[in-house]
Each structure stands twice: as structure tokens, then as C-alpha cells.
Design a protein around this motif. Structure first.
Motif, PDB file in Angstrom:
ATOM      1  N   TYR A  58      46.657  36.133  60.144  1.00  0.00           N
ATOM      2  CA  TYR A  58      45.422  35.709  59.070  1.00  0.00           C
ATOM      3  C   TYR A  58      46.055  35.865  57.766  1.00  0.00           C
ATOM      4  CZ  TYR A  58      44.110  40.402  59.575  1.00  0.00           C
ATOM      5  OH  TYR A  58      44.010  41.879  59.514  1.00  0.00           O
ATOM      6  N   ILE A  59      47.123  36.693  57.506  1.00  0.00           N
ATOM      7  CA  ILE A  59      47.556  37.070  56.321  1.00  0.00           C
ATOM      8  C   ILE A  59      48.748  35.948  56.038  1.00  0.00           C
ATOM      9  CG2 ILE A  59      48.865  38.365  54.607  1.00  0.00           C
ATOM     10  CD1 ILE A  59      47.668  40.878  56.150  1.00  0.00           C
ATOM     11  N   ARG A  60      48.211  34.807  55.239  1.00  0.00           N
ATOM     12  CA  ARG A  60      49.170  33.480  55.062  1.00  0.00           C
ATOM     13  C   ARG A  60      50.408  33.892  54.314  1.00  0.00           C
ATOM     14  NH1 ARG A  60      47.240  28.448  56.312  1.00  0.00           N
ATOM     15  NH2 ARG A  60      48.980  26.826  55.704  1.00  0.00           N
ATOM     16  N   GLY A  61      50.195  34.908  53.278  1.00  0.00           N
ATOM     17  CA  GLY A  61      51.365  35.448  52.464  1.00  0.00           C
ATOM     18  C   GLY A  61      51.002  35.753  51.159  1.00  0.00           C
ATOM     19  N   VAL A  62      51.775  35.678  50.165  1.00  0.00           N
ATOM     20  CA  VAL A  62      51.392  36.109  48.922  1.00  0.00           C
ATOM     21  C   VAL A  62      51.525  34.889  47.727  1.00  0.00           C
ATOM     22  CG1 VAL A  62      51.821  38.583  49.248  1.00  0.00           C
ATOM     23  CG2 VAL A  62      53.353  37.159  48.399  1.00  0.00           C
ATOM     24  N   ILE A  63      50.862  35.159  46.691  1.00  0.00           N
ATOM     25  CA  ILE A  63      51.220  33.932  45.315  1.00  0.00           C
ATOM     26  C   ILE A  63      51.413  34.797  44.285  1.00  0.00           C
ATOM     27  CG2 ILE A  63      49.762  32.322  46.592  1.00  0.00           C
ATOM     28  CD1 ILE A  63      47.568  32.865  44.496  1.00  0.00           C
ATOM     29  N   ASN A  64      52.056  34.121  43.252  1.00  0.00           N
ATOM     30  CA  ASN A  64      52.243  34.466  42.071  1.00  0.00           C
ATOM     31  C   ASN A  64      50.896  34.076  41.011  1.00  0.00           C
ATOM     32  OD1 ASN A  64      53.053  35.409  39.360  1.00  0.00           O
ATOM     33  ND2 ASN A  64      55.131  34.446  39.553  1.00  0.00           N
ATOM     34  N   LEU A  65      50.068  34.991  40.522  1.00  0.00           N
ATOM     35  CA  LEU A  65      49.142  34.767  39.680  1.00  0.00           C
ATOM     36  C   LEU A  65      49.420  35.409  38.602  1.00  0.00           C
ATOM     37  CD1 LEU A  65      46.220  33.241  39.639  1.00  0.00           C
ATOM     38  CD2 LEU A  65      45.296  35.611  40.253  1.00  0.00           C
ATOM     39  N   ARG A  66      49.621  34.594  37.440  1.00  0.00           N
ATOM     40  CA  ARG A  66      50.061  35.270  36.227  1.00  0.00           C
ATOM     41  C   ARG A  66      50.734  36.391  36.264  1.00  0.00           C
ATOM     42  NH1 ARG A  66      44.959  32.386  36.282  1.00  0.00           N
ATOM     43  NH2 ARG A  66      43.745  34.265  36.643  1.00  0.00           N
ATOM     44  N   GLY A  67      51.812  36.484  37.171  1.00  0.00           N
ATOM     45  CA  GLY A  67      52.610  37.771  37.140  1.00  0.00           C
ATOM     46  C   GLY A  67      52.496  38.601  37.980  1.00  0.00           C
ATOM     47  N   SER A  68      51.194  38.620  38.529  1.00  0.00           N
ATOM     48  CA  SER A  68      50.579  39.589  39.544  1.00  0.00           C
ATOM     49  C   SER A  68      50.864  38.871  41.071  1.00  0.00           C
ATOM     50  CB  SER A  68      49.230  40.099  39.642  1.00  0.00           C
ATOM     51  OG  SER A  68      48.876  40.511  38.324  1.00  0.00           O
ATOM     52  N   VAL A  69      51.098  39.925  42.082  1.00  0.00           N
ATOM     53  CA  VAL A  69      51.282  39.334  43.449  1.00  0.00           C
ATOM     54  C   VAL A  69      49.831  39.673  44.185  1.00  0.00           C
ATOM     55  CG1 VAL A  69      52.244  39.858  45.858  1.00  0.00           C
ATOM     56  CG2 VAL A  69      53.635  40.525  43.623  1.00  0.00           C
ATOM     57  N   VAL A  70      49.393  38.512  44.608  1.00  0.00           N
ATOM     58  CA  VAL A  70      48.184  38.465  45.200  1.00  0.00           C
ATOM     59  C   VAL A  70      48.286  37.918  46.682  1.00  0.00           C
ATOM     60  CG1 VAL A  70      45.752  37.337  45.110  1.00  0.00           C
ATOM     61  CG2 VAL A  70      47.004  37.759  43.060  1.00  0.00           C
ATOM     62  N   PRO A  71      47.830  38.915  47.620  1.00  0.00           N
ATOM     63  CA  PRO A  71      47.842  38.527  48.987  1.00  0.00           C
ATOM     64  C   PRO A  71      46.713  37.509  49.224  1.00  0.00           C
ATOM     65  CG  PRO A  71      47.509  40.754  48.888  1.00  0.00           C
ATOM     66  CD  PRO A  71      47.298  40.306  47.465  1.00  0.00           C
ATOM     67  N   VAL A  72      47.029  36.524  50.188  1.00  0.00           N
ATOM     68  CA  VAL A  72      46.357  35.336  50.587  1.00  0.00           C
ATOM     69  C   VAL A  72      46.050  35.261  51.964  1.00  0.00           C
ATOM     70  CG1 VAL A  72      46.025  32.787  50.630  1.00  0.00           C
ATOM     71  CG2 VAL A  72      47.140  33.792  48.674  1.00  0.00           C
ATOM     72  N   ILE A  73      44.656  35.581  52.427  1.00  0.00           N
ATOM     73  CA  ILE A  73      44.174  35.633  53.757  1.00  0.00           C
ATOM     74  C   ILE A  73      43.690  33.851  54.215  1.00  0.00           C
ATOM     75  CG2 ILE A  73      42.173  36.359  55.104  1.00  0.00           C
ATOM     76  CD1 ILE A  73      44.190  38.458  53.932  1.00  0.00           C
TER      77      ILE A  73
END
Length: 183
Positions: A58-73
Motif C-alpha cells: 500500500y506504500i506506492r513509493g515517494v514523490i519529489n514535492l518542491r524538493g521534499s520527499v513525500v511518501p505516497v499511500i
């Protein structure tokens, strides 16, 4: 679709069944769900999601949001509905979940965001004791929309404290050295 700023602050992820308010509605599979608009930071198009090895499905991965690492569920997988198949209508709802004094920004992948609704106090009912395929602790309340109910999620329970700790460790692992991966 672009980026849609919904709210800059996220004070609560749940909802008081005695309180009327605004709710973001969205689809996960064939089901219409909602969450308090207070929990929503923004809604973004689905960017490239980097899969991280050895994480739950259920943790799809991470994205780069304006330089921050954001986990995606992947909300479909988290709710036991199977993973979401990405389409042009898929998007990520960014929420801020608080653990103690710290706020953590997380993305929740959904099939499609529908709209923001005002649900009157008299149309908000407590969660059922049984009869839902979703864990009852994930349900904050039920909102009546005409002749149907929509499940109002309790974001703090869908994204539990134990999982947040695992996500924080994930952020630390994937953050480039020398950068600040805090949200």
C-alpha cells in the motif's frame, strides 16, 4: 488539472459526528469516500512515483514535492480494494498528519477527486459497528448525500502512528545526502 491548493493548514484528520463541515469526496475503485477538508493540504496531478524496495504494497513509493520527499499511500491497496490503476483522472491528495508536535505530509493516491461538499450536521451519522468492508477504525463518520451514504475517513487511523514511523525511516533512506527531507 495542474495543482489545486485547497487549504494551507490541516488541524484534524477526523470528524466529530456532531459537527457540520466541508468534505472532499473522491473515488477509490467503485466506492465514493470523503475526508474533512481540514485534513487536505492540496491536490496534485500524479507525478512520477518512485517505488521503494521492501515497503508494504500500500506504500506506492515517494514523490519529489518542491524538493521534499513525500511518501505516497495507494488508498485502494490500504483499504483492501487492490492497487489503483493510474489513469488521467488519478491524483494525489496531500494531507498533513500530526504525531505529537510534528506534522508529516503524505500523499494518498485516489482514482478521482469528485468535489467539495457541505454536509449538514443532521446528515452526519456515527460509523457503523459492522457491515462495512473497511476497518471500522478507518471510518470517522457516515455522511448522507440524498439517498446514499458516503464513508468519511479518519485520516489519522488510515495512516497510523506506527506507519508514520516507518515512513519517516523511508524518507531518511531515500533523501539525497546533504538535503533536507523534512516536510
Amino acid at each position: 488539472m495542474g495543482e489545486l491548493m485547497v487549504s494551507k493548514t490541516a488541524t484534524e484528520a477526523g470528524v466529530d459526528a456532531d459537527e457540520a463541515g466541508q468534505y472532499l469526496t473522491f473515488d477509490v475503485g467503485e466506492e465514493r469516500l470523503a475526508m474533512s477538508i481540514d485534513a487536505v493540504k492540496e491536490i496534485i496531478e500524479t507525478p512520477v512515483i518512485t517505488r521503494v524496495p521492501m515497503t508494504p504494497d500500500y506504500i506506492r513509493g515517494v514523490i519529489n514535492l518542491r524538493g521534499s520527499v513525500v511518501p505516497v499511500i495507494d488508498l485502494g491497496a490500504r483499504l483492501g480494494r487492490g492497487g489503483i490503476t493510474l489513469t488521467k483522472r488519478s491524483c494525489i491528495v496531500l494531507v498533513e498528519v500530526r504525531v505529537g508536535e510534528e506534522g508529516h505530509v503524505l500523499g494518498m493516491l485516489v482514482d478521482e477527486v469528485k468535489n467539495i461538499l457541505e454536509i449538514p450536521r443532521e446528515d452526519i451519522k456515527p460509523p457503523p459497528e459492522f457491515g462495512s468492508e473497511i476497518r471500522t477504525d478507518f471510518i470517522a463518520a457516515m455522511g448522507r448525500l440524498e439517498d446514499v451514504f458516503v464513508i468519511i475517513l479518519n485520516v489519522d487511523h488510515v495512516l497510523s502512528i506506527q506507519e508514520l514511523a516507518a515512513l519517516q525511516a523511508l524518507r531518511t533512506e531515500v533523501a539525497p545526502s546533504g538535503s533536507n527531507a523534512q516536510s
